[in-house]
Enzyme design. Structure first.
Site, mmCIF file in Angstrom:
data_model
loop_
_atom_site.group_PDB
_atom_site.id
_atom_site.type_symbol
_atom_site.label_atom_id
_atom_site.label_comp_id
_atom_site.label_asym_id
_atom_site.label_seq_id
_atom_site.Cartn_x
_atom_site.Cartn_y
_atom_site.Cartn_z
ATOM 1 N N HIS A 77 0.821 -1.216 0.000
ATOM 2 C CA HIS A 77 0.000 0.000 0.000
ATOM 3 C C HIS A 77 0.855 1.266 0.000
ATOM 4 O O HIS A 77 0.388 2.320 -0.430
ATOM 5 C CB HIS A 77 -1.003 -0.015 1.165
ATOM 6 C CG HIS A 77 -0.439 0.245 2.521
ATOM 7 N ND1 HIS A 77 -0.036 -0.759 3.369
ATOM 8 C CD2 HIS A 77 -0.230 1.399 3.194
ATOM 9 C CE1 HIS A 77 0.388 -0.245 4.506
ATOM 10 N NE2 HIS A 77 0.287 1.078 4.425
ATOM 11 N N ASP A 116 1.180 -7.912 2.813
ATOM 12 C CA ASP A 116 1.373 -6.511 2.409
ATOM 13 C C ASP A 116 2.872 -6.242 2.259
ATOM 14 O O ASP A 116 3.494 -5.556 3.063
ATOM 15 C CB ASP A 116 0.752 -5.586 3.459
ATOM 16 C CG ASP A 116 0.575 -4.161 2.958
ATOM 17 O OD1 ASP A 116 1.039 -3.866 1.839
ATOM 18 O OD2 ASP A 116 -0.015 -3.346 3.686
ATOM 19 N N SER A 192 4.233 2.669 8.269
ATOM 20 C CA SER A 192 4.035 1.533 7.367
ATOM 21 C C SER A 192 5.314 1.270 6.596
ATOM 22 O O SER A 192 5.915 2.188 6.035
ATOM 23 C CB SER A 192 2.908 1.819 6.377
ATOM 24 O OG SER A 192 1.661 1.529 6.920
#
Length: 238
Positions: A77, A116, A192
């Site tokens: 992402h 992810d 992240s």
């Protein structure tokens, strides 16, 4: 997705702030983000020119870690969101130390599974004429990890709001199952893709999300199993 689970990158639904000092743009989230019940042992890294800090890079709204020649590991992402603005990363930027340059992204390789995880390759020469591989270190993989191991998380929480200061937080692994791990090291949006390191500064995995009502009580990471490490190693530039 559970409404109490949030990824730790900054969303693209807000005002775009241009950070010319870093050479790329950053979007700032309007949503409230912080972490309450996670262990809050956090320090700013003012000089990121030494290991393990010089292996950490800043993306638009996120973080990544260098694992080999021109090769960075981050979240899908984050790699995807970077296309919205500029395909550029900043090598180990910090408030006082000398940064390692700003590098344009060459290509992105997403892990084909649900995890992810993505590989980002950058051009070797920065916009300032610096050599990527001479200005970063390569983080080594850990053999493994177990519950109660102490960890550190290094990255760029609230990137634009802090002018891309680097922070390191510490905590403990609470759970590991397959490629999933849960830990209590403090994290915020912008973390992240941050590397999760053991006490030897070896790479265990990367952070991707947190959970909590108003503030994150738990943080989650992609745990690097032998299969994931093989995927990463097979995609390191030769």
């Amino acid at each position: 997705m559970n409404k109490n689970v949030m990824v730790k990158g900054l969303t693209a639904l807000t005002i775009l702030t241009i950070l010319t000092s870093l050479g790329f743009a950053e979007n700032i989230s309007n949503q409230p983000h912080s972490i309450a019940k996670a262990e809050k042992n956090v320090k700013e890294i003012t000089d990121a020119t030494k290991e393990p800090y010089n292996s950490v890079v800043a993306f638009v709204g996120g973080t990544g870690v260098v694992v080999g020649k021109n090769t960075i590991v981050t979240n899908k992402h984050i790699a995807k969101s970077n296309d919205i603005f500029k395909n550029r990363v900043s090598a180990h930027h910090s408030s006082k130390g000398k940064g390692g340059g700003n590098y344009d992204v060459k290509d992105i390789v997403e892990y084909p599974g649900k995890e992810d995880l993505a590989i980002v390759h950058v051009h070797e020469t920065s916009t300032e004429g610096l050599n990527f591989n001479k200005n970063v270190s390569y983080t080594k993989f850990a053999d493994g990890a177990k519950v109660k191991d102490r960890i550190s998380v290094i990255g760029y929480p609230k990137g634009a709001q802090t002018k891309y200061k680097m922070f390191e937080s510490t905590g403990t692994i609470n759970h590991i199952s397959g490629t999933f791990m849960e830990f209590d090291a403090y994290a915020q949006p912008g973390n992240s893709g941050s590397p999760v390191l053991n006490s030897k500064h070896e790479l265990i995995g990367i952070l991707y999300a947190g959970s909590g009502k108003d503030e994150s009580e738990k943080n989650f990471g992609v745990y690097f199993t032998p299969q994931l490490k093989e995927f990463i190693q097979n995609n390191i530039e030769k």
